[in-house]
Motif scaffolding. Structure first.
Motif, PDB file in Angstrom:
ATOM      1  N   ALA A  63      32.554  55.973  33.064  1.00  0.00           N
ATOM      2  CA  ALA A  63      32.454  54.656  32.438  1.00  0.00           C
ATOM      3  C   ALA A  63      33.569  53.750  32.960  1.00  0.00           C
ATOM      4  O   ALA A  63      34.562  54.221  33.526  1.00  0.00           O
ATOM      5  CB  ALA A  63      32.553  54.784  30.926  1.00  0.00           C
ATOM      6  N   ARG A  64      33.412  52.427  32.796  1.00  0.00           N
ATOM      7  CA  ARG A  64      34.461  51.506  33.243  1.00  0.00           C
ATOM      8  C   ARG A  64      35.786  51.861  32.595  1.00  0.00           C
ATOM      9  O   ARG A  64      36.843  51.746  33.207  1.00  0.00           O
ATOM     10  CB  ARG A  64      34.081  50.057  32.901  1.00  0.00           C
ATOM     11  N   VAL A  65      35.721  52.292  31.345  1.00  0.00           N
ATOM     12  CA  VAL A  65      36.880  52.851  30.653  1.00  0.00           C
ATOM     13  C   VAL A  65      36.483  54.253  30.203  1.00  0.00           C
ATOM     14  O   VAL A  65      35.670  54.398  29.287  1.00  0.00           O
ATOM     15  CB  VAL A  65      37.291  52.004  29.437  1.00  0.00           C
ATOM     16  N   PRO A  66      36.993  55.304  30.856  1.00  0.00           N
ATOM     17  CA  PRO A  66      36.611  56.667  30.478  1.00  0.00           C
ATOM     18  C   PRO A  66      36.864  56.925  28.996  1.00  0.00           C
ATOM     19  O   PRO A  66      37.909  56.552  28.460  1.00  0.00           O
ATOM     20  CB  PRO A  66      37.521  57.542  31.360  1.00  0.00           C
ATOM     21  N   ILE A  67      35.894  57.555  28.348  1.00  0.00           N
ATOM     22  CA  ILE A  67      36.013  57.791  26.911  1.00  0.00           C
ATOM     23  C   ILE A  67      35.604  59.224  26.577  1.00  0.00           C
ATOM     24  O   ILE A  67      34.859  59.874  27.310  1.00  0.00           O
ATOM     25  CB  ILE A  67      35.153  56.810  26.077  1.00  0.00           C
TER      26      ILE A  67
ATOM     27  N   SER B 176      39.504  56.324  23.775  1.00  0.00           N
ATOM     28  CA  SER B 176      40.011  56.059  25.118  1.00  0.00           C
ATOM     29  C   SER B 176      41.532  56.061  25.045  1.00  0.00           C
ATOM     30  O   SER B 176      42.120  55.856  23.982  1.00  0.00           O
ATOM     31  CB  SER B 176      39.504  54.719  25.651  1.00  0.00           C
ATOM     32  N   ILE B 177      42.147  56.288  26.188  1.00  0.00           N
ATOM     33  CA  ILE B 177      43.597  56.387  26.245  1.00  0.00           C
ATOM     34  C   ILE B 177      44.176  55.135  26.900  1.00  0.00           C
ATOM     35  O   ILE B 177      43.744  54.731  27.986  1.00  0.00           O
ATOM     36  CB  ILE B 177      44.037  57.639  27.033  1.00  0.00           C
ATOM     37  N   ASP B 178      45.132  54.523  26.221  1.00  0.00           N
ATOM     38  CA  ASP B 178      45.862  53.387  26.769  1.00  0.00           C
ATOM     39  C   ASP B 178      44.939  52.248  27.199  1.00  0.00           C
ATOM     40  O   ASP B 178      45.142  51.612  28.228  1.00  0.00           O
ATOM     41  CB  ASP B 178      46.721  53.838  27.957  1.00  0.00           C
ATOM     42  N   ASN B 179      43.894  51.986  26.397  1.00  0.00           N
ATOM     43  CA  ASN B 179      42.947  50.906  26.702  1.00  0.00           C
ATOM     44  C   ASN B 179      43.426  49.617  26.035  1.00  0.00           C
ATOM     45  O   ASN B 179      42.899  49.199  25.003  1.00  0.00           O
ATOM     46  CB  ASN B 179      41.550  51.300  26.209  1.00  0.00           C
ATOM     47  N   ILE B 180      44.427  49.015  26.613  1.00  0.00           N
ATOM     48  CA  ILE B 180      45.023  47.827  26.005  1.00  0.00           C
ATOM     49  C   ILE B 180      44.050  46.659  25.960  1.00  0.00           C
ATOM     50  O   ILE B 180      44.045  45.861  25.014  1.00  0.00           O
ATOM     51  CB  ILE B 180      46.324  47.435  26.741  1.00  0.00           C
ATOM     52  N   GLN B 181      43.181  46.543  26.982  1.00  0.00           N
ATOM     53  CA  GLN B 181      42.216  45.441  26.970  1.00  0.00           C
ATOM     54  C   GLN B 181      41.241  45.575  25.814  1.00  0.00           C
ATOM     55  O   GLN B 181      40.910  44.591  25.147  1.00  0.00           O
ATOM     56  CB  GLN B 181      41.472  45.397  28.304  1.00  0.00           C
ATOM     57  N   GLY B 182      40.776  46.797  25.553  1.00  0.00           N
ATOM     58  CA  GLY B 182      39.877  47.010  24.418  1.00  0.00           C
ATOM     59  C   GLY B 182      40.547  46.692  23.099  1.00  0.00           C
ATOM     60  O   GLY B 182      39.940  46.109  22.197  1.00  0.00           O
ATOM     61  N   GLN B 183      41.820  47.062  22.969  1.00  0.00           N
ATOM     62  CA  GLN B 183      42.555  46.759  21.749  1.00  0.00           C
ATOM     63  C   GLN B 183      42.691  45.251  21.548  1.00  0.00           C
ATOM     64  O   GLN B 183      42.515  44.737  20.442  1.00  0.00           O
ATOM     65  CB  GLN B 183      43.938  47.405  21.804  1.00  0.00           C
TER      66      GLN B 183
ATOM     67  N   ILE C  86      32.027  61.138  10.900  1.00  0.00           N
ATOM     68  CA  ILE C  86      32.196  59.827  11.532  1.00  0.00           C
ATOM     69  C   ILE C  86      32.240  60.021  13.036  1.00  0.00           C
ATOM     70  O   ILE C  86      32.973  60.876  13.535  1.00  0.00           O
ATOM     71  CB  ILE C  86      33.478  59.129  11.051  1.00  0.00           C
ATOM     72  N   SER C  87      31.432  59.247  13.763  1.00  0.00           N
ATOM     73  CA  SER C  87      31.436  59.299  15.218  1.00  0.00           C
ATOM     74  C   SER C  87      32.557  58.422  15.759  1.00  0.00           C
ATOM     75  O   SER C  87      32.826  57.342  15.228  1.00  0.00           O
ATOM     76  CB  SER C  87      30.091  58.820  15.778  1.00  0.00           C
ATOM     77  N   CYS C  88      33.193  58.892  16.822  1.00  0.00           N
ATOM     78  CA  CYS C  88      34.330  58.176  17.412  1.00  0.00           C
ATOM     79  C   CYS C  88      34.184  58.100  18.919  1.00  0.00           C
ATOM     80  O   CYS C  88      33.659  59.017  19.556  1.00  0.00           O
ATOM     81  CB  CYS C  88      35.647  58.880  17.071  1.00  0.00           C
ATOM     82  N   ASP C  89      34.649  57.003  19.491  1.00  0.00           N
ATOM     83  CA  ASP C  89      34.813  56.850  20.931  1.00  0.00           C
ATOM     84  C   ASP C  89      36.301  56.677  21.172  1.00  0.00           C
ATOM     85  O   ASP C  89      36.886  55.687  20.725  1.00  0.00           O
ATOM     86  CB  ASP C  89      34.061  55.634  21.461  1.00  0.00           C
TER      87      ASP C  89
END
Length: 371
Positions: A58-62, A77-84, A72-75
């Motif tokens: 994925a564009r951001v590995p998850i 990602s590590i250090d995804n500052i743009q997503g945050q 509860i389902s979760c996605d």
């Protein structure tokens, strides 16, 4: 009862059913605590998580997984500052007008009811649906939201370069100042449309999206439809529909949508719009068009639904009989919300708004250079 007043009542009842309750936030907090323990010891994965799936391409590995304790389902990602930052920006934008948050919840539920909120099968992801609501609020008359370039005059992805803490602070201060400026503009026309009016006009605006998508892109950054051929950043056109990510330009937030699904998406908009504006609609007959069967259990006026037939389009849908649940509304809502397993990020804990009532004048505030 008019179509608008009936729909307004139904939308309010749907919001009561789908809005997170305190138990939801508590569950998410417990999931985050479990994750902390996982990080401390891989051994804790045994019996604590299920359905683990790594998506490295994925564009951001998850890492996708489900908490066996909280369901509860979760996605993750590590250090995804743009997503945050994107999550924070949507949260800040909701401070401009409370109808934005409500519309996003209503639109997502409607999209799930029509099976067009699943990027895995070539339809919308939730982020692109949120951007559609932003765009609708920018292009209704009078506008409810400004072009996002007036909130952050630049590309968030570029603004995150440099030291992280400094970059985040500059972005936050810029957005806070410009949102305050927009809200305090005494000469800005005020849109007083009801949720029902906004919802119907939202459906009408995108009812011919399959035709528009071949020539026009949706650009929340400028708040306008843009001709694709005139924008070199969007060429070559290899996508079914373009909804530009205003915080990561020129990325297409709707890149997962397949051409084979676009007609179905447009039909969902068109048929729902037709049903809502048709005469002789009552509250009970509107509900199957707007929510999934499991959500309708929380609404006393909802008729009995067949999960299969409720999603088929009919030119003249029959008027269903009104069904009264043996549960009270609050009991049904509690039961539904405790059983929800939705693909939401594990970092959805409540955030405190950093927007403060500062008087920054009438100029768009731009971030300082931070190297």
């Amino acid at each position: 009862m008019s179509a608008y007043s009936a729909l307004e009542n139904v939308l309010k009842e749907i919001l009561q059913a789908v809005k997170p309750v305190p138990e939801d936030w508590e569950k998410r907090s417990r999931v985050i605590d479990e994750l902390r323990r996982v990080v401390e010891s891989v051994e804790s994965l045994r019996g604590g998580w299920r359905r683990l799936q790594l998506i490295p391409n994925a564009r951001v590995p998850i890492l996708k997984f489900e908490s066996s304790r909280q369901s509860i389902s979760c996605d993750m990602s590590i250090d995804n500052i743009q997503g945050q930052m994107k999550s924070k920006l949507l949260f800040w934008i909701s401070a401009v007008d409370g109808r934005f948050h409500d519309m996003v919840l209503l639109v997502k539920e409607w999209a799930k009811a029509h099976d067009i909120n699943n990027p895995k099968v070539g339809t919308f992801n939730s982020y692109s649906l949120s951007l559609l609501v932003i765009f609708h609020f920018q292009t209704c008359v009078p506008a409810i939201l400004p072009p996002l370039k007036d909130i952050y005059p630049g590309n968030i992805a570029d603004g995150l370069q440099g030291e992280r803490i400094t970059a985040e602070r500059h972005i936050a201060e810029t957005c806070a100042a410009n949102i305050t400026r927009f809200r305090q503009d005494k000469f800005r026309p005020v849109n007083r449309s009801s949720l029902s009016e906004l919802f119907i006009s939202f459906l009408g605006k995108f009812s011919d999206i399959s035709l528009k998508a071949s020539e026009l892109g949706i650009c929340p950054y400028t708040g306008q439809w843009e001709h694709i051929e005139r924008n070199m950043r969007w060429l070559p056109k290899t996508y079914a529909i373009l909804i530009e990510d205003p915080f990561e330009q020129p990325a297409n937030s709707a890149r997962a949508i397949r051409m084979s699904k676009l007609t179905r998406i447009s039909e969902a908009f068109r048929m729902t719009h037709w049903r809502l504006i048709s005469a002789n609609q009552n509250e009970g007959s509107l509900i199957p068009t707007l929510v999934r069967p499991e959500v309708s259990q929380c609404i006393p006026k909802a008729p009995v639904q067949n999960p299969t037939n409720s999603r088929r389009y009919q030119s003249h849908p029959p008027r269903p009989k009104v069904h009264r649940s043996k549960y009270s509304t609050s009991q049904a809502q509690h039961q539904f919300q405790n059983s929800r397993v939705e693909s939401r990020s594990n970092n959805t804990s409540p955030q405190r708004s950093i927007l403060q009532n500062r008087n920054q004048g009438q100029q768009i505030w731009r971030p300082k250079s931070h190297g």
